[in-house]
Write a protein that holds these residues in place. Structure first.
Motif, short mmCIF file in Angstrom:
data_model
loop_
_atom_site.label_atom_id
_atom_site.label_comp_id
_atom_site.label_asym_id
_atom_site.label_seq_id
_atom_site.Cartn_x
_atom_site.Cartn_y
_atom_site.Cartn_z
N ALA A 16 20.77 46.99 63.49
CA ALA A 16 19.62 47.86 63.29
C ALA A 16 19.91 49.31 63.70
O ALA A 16 20.51 49.56 64.74
N THR A 17 19.47 50.23 62.88
CA THR A 17 19.66 51.66 63.10
C THR A 17 18.30 52.34 63.17
O THR A 17 17.44 52.10 62.32
N GLU A 18 18.11 53.18 64.19
CA GLU A 18 16.84 53.92 64.34
C GLU A 18 17.10 55.39 64.58
O GLU A 18 18.10 55.77 65.21
N LYS A 19 16.19 56.22 64.06
CA LYS A 19 16.27 57.67 64.22
C LYS A 19 15.16 58.16 65.15
O LYS A 19 14.02 57.70 65.07
N PRO A 25 16.18 52.09 56.84
CA PRO A 25 16.12 50.93 55.95
C PRO A 25 17.38 50.06 55.98
O PRO A 25 17.30 48.85 55.79
N THR A 26 18.54 50.67 56.22
CA THR A 26 19.77 49.89 56.26
C THR A 26 20.45 50.03 57.61
O THR A 26 20.35 51.07 58.28
N GLY A 27 21.14 48.96 58.01
CA GLY A 27 21.84 48.96 59.28
C GLY A 27 23.34 48.90 59.08
O GLY A 27 23.85 49.11 57.97
N LEU A 28 24.07 48.64 60.15
CA LEU A 28 25.52 48.53 60.08
C LEU A 28 25.96 47.44 59.09
O LEU A 28 25.27 46.43 58.93
N THR A 70 26.22 63.53 64.34
CA THR A 70 24.81 63.90 64.28
C THR A 70 24.00 62.80 63.62
O THR A 70 24.55 61.82 63.10
N GLN A 71 22.70 63.00 63.59
CA GLN A 71 21.80 62.02 62.99
C GLN A 71 22.07 61.80 61.50
O GLN A 71 21.75 60.75 60.96
N THR A 72 22.68 62.76 60.85
CA THR A 72 22.94 62.66 59.41
C THR A 72 24.42 62.59 59.07
O THR A 72 24.78 62.48 57.89
N ALA A 73 25.28 62.65 60.08
CA ALA A 73 26.73 62.59 59.83
C ALA A 73 27.40 62.03 61.08
O ALA A 73 27.77 62.77 61.98
N THR A 75 21.62 58.02 55.66
CA THR A 75 20.88 56.96 54.97
C THR A 75 21.53 55.60 55.15
O THR A 75 20.85 54.62 55.46
N SER A 76 22.84 55.54 54.94
CA SER A 76 23.52 54.25 54.98
C SER A 76 24.89 54.36 55.64
O SER A 76 25.45 55.46 55.79
N TRP A 77 25.40 53.19 56.04
CA TRP A 77 26.70 53.10 56.69
C TRP A 77 27.77 52.66 55.70
O TRP A 77 27.53 51.79 54.85
N THR A 78 28.97 53.24 55.82
CA THR A 78 30.11 52.89 54.98
C THR A 78 31.30 52.54 55.87
O THR A 78 31.62 53.30 56.80
N SER A 79 31.96 51.43 55.57
CA SER A 79 33.14 51.05 56.35
C SER A 79 34.31 51.96 56.00
O SER A 79 34.59 52.21 54.82
#
Length: 335
Positions: A175-178, A188-191, A205-208, A232-236
């Motif tokens: 879970a990811t929260e801002k 909406p999306t987590g790890l 930062t919150q966006t990078a 918005t989303s996480w990328t491996s």
């Protein structure tokens, strides 16, 4: 015949004091000290000892920079609410957290504006959030939407991010929260890889942002997995060279640093992130440890690590990092 000035665009100056802003490669003779000097830069990073914490502890939070940092909460032999402030030389004990707790996360750009969130050990996890104004802590009426410990966090007091952690024994989350300075909003999306044992494992930062290492869902092993967040989303992305949990970090999404952690034993490993991949530094922390209080607004060239757990217990040791590419004035010696 090619001379020095022809190669580097400068000459060997005869001066009574060192130049205030020498360029890399500049050479000069200081007539006052009777020394020949030149401006170089570091090619690898090094850690140096700083002033010890007043209270040895691990599993706490941190904020600030290498020269103005905050360390709070954690675990001594019991849950701690202690807060200490660093001035680049020594730590001073200041007003404590309202809720004593270990296994929290902390973030903030300075030692006067920080956030402590989540935590709890040996009992229920918490979503409690506190804000530091340079003098005291204030408990926010708005807790995390997902209460948890062993979570990662990063950002500044008015724009933060928390991710992962443990909601209950054996129950890991991605879970990811801002945080917007007032309240938490669930992303909406987590790890892609839910994990815990994160500590100070995130930077940016919150966006990078980047999140590195941790433990896979219980009873999984430590991981080297690294993920990048675009707001918005996480990328491996490319993994750490040394898989570990409870790693502490510093930097931005394109220039980061990971240090310490836990493999099967406390680690001193230090790695640099260039926005695409990790490079291991030849030397690591002098004191191998995990889950200390990093200066979360530190950089790839100027970071701070305080406290943590070692093979023999809690430590108060503080270390200061000077990264590669930092300008240095050196004196030419002959024998």
């Amino acid at each position: 015949m090619t001379d020095y000035a022809g190669i580097f665009g400068g000459r060997v100056d005869y001066v009574s004091s060192d130049p205030s802003n020498p360029f890399v490669g500049q050479v000069w003779y200081n007539s006052t000290s009777a020394t020949l000097k030149y401006q170089s830069q570091t090619t690898t990073g090094t850690w140096a000892a700083g002033g010890n914490l007043n209270t040895a502890r691990a599993f706490g939070g941190g904020s600030g920079t290498q020269t103005a940092a905050l360390s709070f909460g954690g675990y001594t032999t019991t849950s701690s609410a202690i807060t200490e402030r660093y001035n680049s030389t020594a730590w001073t004990t200041v007003n404590s957290l309202n809720t004593a707790r270990p296994q929290m996360t902390g973030f903030g750009a300075t030692d006067t504006a920080a956030i402590a969130a989540g935590g709890g050990g040996g009992g229920p996890v918490t979503g409690a959030t506190e804000s530091w104004n340079g003098t005291s802590w204030t408990t926010s009426p708005n807790s995390l939407n997902t209460a948890r410990n062993s979570l990662g966090g990063l950002g500044i007091q008015t724009a933060g991010l928390v991710v992962g952690g443990t909601t209950a024994p054996g129950a890991q989350t991605g879970a990811t929260e801002k945080w917007n300075g007032t309240a938490w909003t669930s992303n909406p999306t987590g790890l892609n890889t839910p994990r815990y044992a994160l500590g100070g494992s995130g930077f940016g930062t919150q966006t990078a942002a980047i999140l590195a290492g941790g433990n896979l869902p219980y009873p999984g092993p430590v991981t080297a997995a690294t993920e990048s967040f675009n707001g918005t989303s996480w990328t491996s992305v490319n993994s750490l060279n040394t898989a570990r949990s409870y790693t502490d970090t510093s930097g931005i999404q394109t220039a980061g640093l990971a240090f310490g952690g836990l493999t099967t034993v406390p680690s001193s490993a230090t790695e640099l992130w260039n926005g695409s991949s990790w490079t291991s530094n030849p030397t690591g922390l002098a004191t191998a440890r995990f889950y200390g209080s990093p200066a979360t607004a530190g950089t790839q060239t100027a970071a701070l690590m305080a406290g943590g757990d070692t093979a023999t217990g809690r430590t108060a040791a503080t270390e200061s990092w000077t990264g590669p590419g930092v300008a240095q004035t050196k004196t030419v010696t002959v024998s």
